[in-house]
Design a protein around this motif. Structure first.
Motif, short mmCIF file in Angstrom:
data_model
loop_
_atom_site.label_atom_id
_atom_site.label_comp_id
_atom_site.label_asym_id
_atom_site.label_seq_id
_atom_site.Cartn_x
_atom_site.Cartn_y
_atom_site.Cartn_z
N PHE A 1 51.77 64.48 51.51
CA PHE A 1 51.97 65.82 50.96
C PHE A 1 53.36 65.99 50.34
CE2 PHE A 1 53.66 70.14 51.62
CZ PHE A 1 52.95 70.78 50.61
N PRO A 2 54.45 65.65 51.04
CA PRO A 2 55.76 65.80 50.39
C PRO A 2 55.86 65.05 49.07
CG PRO A 2 56.03 65.39 52.73
CD PRO A 2 54.58 65.17 52.43
N THR A 3 55.25 63.88 49.01
CA THR A 3 55.30 63.08 47.78
C THR A 3 54.59 63.78 46.64
OG1 THR A 3 55.37 61.03 49.08
CG2 THR A 3 54.73 60.84 46.76
N LEU A 4 53.35 64.21 46.90
CA LEU A 4 52.59 64.88 45.85
C LEU A 4 53.19 66.24 45.52
CD1 LEU A 4 50.15 64.91 43.95
CD2 LEU A 4 48.81 65.95 45.81
N ALA A 5 53.62 66.98 46.54
CA ALA A 5 54.15 68.32 46.32
C ALA A 5 55.37 68.30 45.40
CB ALA A 5 54.49 68.98 47.65
N ARG A 6 56.27 67.39 45.64
CA ARG A 6 57.47 67.31 44.78
C ARG A 6 57.08 66.99 43.34
NH1 ARG A 6 59.48 64.85 49.64
NH2 ARG A 6 61.08 66.19 50.59
N PHE A 7 56.10 66.14 43.18
CA PHE A 7 55.64 65.82 41.82
C PHE A 7 54.99 67.04 41.17
CE2 PHE A 7 52.45 64.09 38.85
CZ PHE A 7 53.29 63.34 38.03
N LEU A 8 54.20 67.78 41.95
CA LEU A 8 53.56 68.99 41.42
C LEU A 8 54.60 70.04 41.04
CD1 LEU A 8 50.58 69.43 43.93
CD2 LEU A 8 50.45 68.60 41.58
N LEU A 9 55.61 70.19 41.88
CA LEU A 9 56.61 71.24 41.67
C LEU A 9 57.59 70.90 40.55
CD1 LEU A 9 57.35 72.07 45.41
CD2 LEU A 9 56.16 73.54 43.77
N LEU A 10 57.79 69.63 40.30
CA LEU A 10 58.73 69.22 39.25
C LEU A 10 57.99 68.87 37.95
CD1 LEU A 10 61.26 67.07 41.32
CD2 LEU A 10 61.69 69.28 40.25
N PHE B 1 49.04 74.10 48.24
CA PHE B 1 50.05 74.88 48.95
C PHE B 1 49.41 76.00 49.78
CE2 PHE B 1 51.85 73.11 45.09
CZ PHE B 1 52.98 72.45 45.58
N VAL B 2 48.40 76.65 49.21
CA VAL B 2 47.77 77.79 49.88
C VAL B 2 46.93 77.35 51.08
CG1 VAL B 2 46.12 79.68 49.60
CG2 VAL B 2 47.78 79.19 47.80
N ARG B 3 46.26 76.21 50.96
CA ARG B 3 45.35 75.76 52.02
C ARG B 3 45.98 74.69 52.91
NH1 ARG B 3 39.96 76.65 50.43
NH2 ARG B 3 39.36 75.78 52.45
N GLY B 4 47.28 74.55 52.83
CA GLY B 4 47.95 73.50 53.59
C GLY B 4 48.51 73.96 54.91
N LEU B 5 49.26 73.09 55.53
CA LEU B 5 49.98 73.40 56.76
C LEU B 5 51.24 74.17 56.36
CD1 LEU B 5 49.41 72.65 59.76
CD2 LEU B 5 51.03 70.76 59.47
N VAL B 6 51.29 75.46 56.68
CA VAL B 6 52.32 76.33 56.11
C VAL B 6 53.72 75.86 56.50
CG1 VAL B 6 53.12 78.71 55.90
CG2 VAL B 6 50.69 78.24 56.22
#
Length: 451
Positions: free
Chosen positions: A89-98, A121-126
């Motif tokens: 998740f951190p790997t994909l999230a950073r790519f999505l956000l940048l 982000f909405v359906r993840g571990l907050v």
């Protein structure tokens, strides 16, 4: 050993899938290719209906979307846990956000943004989502990226996840619901909860001045407090029957509530917190009064499951400053709202009776600090005396209630008032408060003699 091996194998599979998606997006020439790549992994993690995307992509890509294999619910749950609790998740999230936010997200149709972008982000571990999202509120200039697009998107996602999707309640559920966090006795686990509370509380400070009003301090903290107080309805998670004081911090959800309240108060929003808290408690007190012919007993309140949250809420706060500030503001607000003596007593009793009984510092706060050194309206002083000194509801016979406590209190008050330096230096208002307290207690003493 086999279980650990299967877990590592699943984590490796998830990370490999993320790497493939990132590679596909980097090589994409059209936005539909990006949407299809994200859909391929979203389907593995969430129940995504491909028909919801059919109008968002060109017809030539629809077969690709509909042909994605849908996993079983059991396998999807395994993937979800591996994705959010590992490095994927951190790997994909950073790519999505940048990269995706800067280069592609502006081209996404609304349905595609909702079902194959926001969903991560909405359906993840907050708790994990927050730790990735919040640092992006202070992103500096990066070559090749549209920083404004990245910042705006990060702010949008925070509002969506925490406020619109009630992410604060979900955080409490995470901390109160899992076997790992239900018993918050481990130091590292407490540190994790405290860190997340700190991250949430820091959001208004980190948001841009021209960002959404939802992230302004007043609006944001109000929404957070409303969500925290709504946990009163989460009885299966909050209520710990017959839990003693020294075991209270085993409840992860309540520990999170206390940590959030402390940080909200430390940021100067005690007034806001109390403004939301008082009506909720008064509503319960008034409901009990109206259904019991204006008569309440301590046993009646204790017997009602709905009251447990409210009797534990102050207990969840470990910061003495927060406890004092909330107590002080509650008293002052009750005075301005013209609460009557019965309402004020039972509100104070419901919120503070446990910590008053079990924490010497809280008893000292009410009996010494509030009566000796604080300046309150006279109605507040009367309520403090009733709750903390008389220790009985208004209208009760005082002959059997806390005689030693009354005498000790009046002796302390008289000792302070009789000092020359106090009379010379203390404000007139403070001297008047002590005089009122002394005369009130002496009046009670005279009633004993008559009895």
């Amino acid at each position: 050993m086999e279980e650990g091996s299967e877990k590592r194998e699943l984590e490796h599979e998830v990370i490999s899938n993320v790497a493939e998606v990132i590679s596909a997006i980097k090589n994409a020439k059209h936005v539909d290719q990006v949407i299809c790549a994200l859909h391929s992994i979203a389907t593995i993690l969430f129940p995504v209906d491909p028909s919801l995307l059919s109008d968002s992509i060109d017809e030539s890509y629809r077969d690709q979307v509909f042909s994605v294999e849908v996993p079983t619910a059991e396998k999807r749950n395994g993937w979800w846990r591996a994705f959010y609790r590992g490095a994927a998740f951190p790997t994909l999230a950073r790519f999505l956000l940048l990269d995706v936010a800067s280069n592609w997200l502006g081209c996404f149709p609304f349905s595609a943004q909702k079902y194959v972008y926001d969903v991560f982000f909405v359906r993840g571990l907050v708790s994990e989502v927050l730790q990735i999202l919040v640092p992006f509120l202070q992103l500096n200039a990066v070559d090749g990226l549209d920083v404004n697009a990245v910042l705006s998107n990060s702010e949008r996602l925070l509002v969506l996840c925490l406020l619109e999707n009630k992410g604060v309640v979900q955080l409490a559920r995470e901390f109160g619901g899992s076997s790992k966090l239900r018993n918050v006795t481990d130091v590292h686990t407490k540190m994790d909860v405290s860190r997340v509370a700190q991250i949430v509380a820091s959001i208004p400070d980190k948001a841009r001045m021209n960002s959404s009003t939802s992230l302004s301090s007043h609006v944001f903290f109000k929404q957070v407090v409303v969500q925290l107080l709504s946990l009163a309805e989460e009885r299966e998670m909050i209520l710990l029957v017959n839990v003693e004081m020294d075991e209270m911090d085993k409840n992860g959800a309540m520990f999170f509530v206390g940590e959030m309240f402390s940080r909200i108060c430390r940021r100067g929003s005690t007034d806001l917190l109390s403004s939301e808290l008082i009506p909720e408690v008064l509503r319960l007190v008034n409901g009990c009064l109206s259904s019991n012919n204006d008569s309440i007993t301590k046993g009646l309140l204790v017997s009602k499951p709905v009251m447990v949250f409210w009797s534990r809420i102050m207990e969840s706060i470990s910061d003495p400053y927060t406890t004092e500030r909330i107590s002080e503001v509650i008293l002052q607000k009750l005075a301005t709202q013209d609460a009557n003596d019965v309402q004020a007593y039972w509100l104070l009793w419901l919120l503070f009776h446990r910590i008053f009984k079990l924490q010497a510092s809280v008893r000292s706060m009410f009996v010494d600090k509030f009566l000796l050194w604080k300046v309150f309206p006279l109605s507040c002083l009367k309520w403090i005396l009733q709750f903390a000194v008389h220790e009985c509801p208004p209208g009760s016979s005082l002959s059997e209630h806390n005689r030693p406590g009354l005498l000790n209190t009046v002796q302390r008050l008289m000792a302070v008032w009789s000092k020359k330096e106090f009379v010379q230096t203390a404000p007139i208002e403070q001297q008047a408060c002590i005089l009122f307290n002394c005369t009130s207690i002496l009046k009670v003493k005279s009633m004993w003699i008559e009895e």
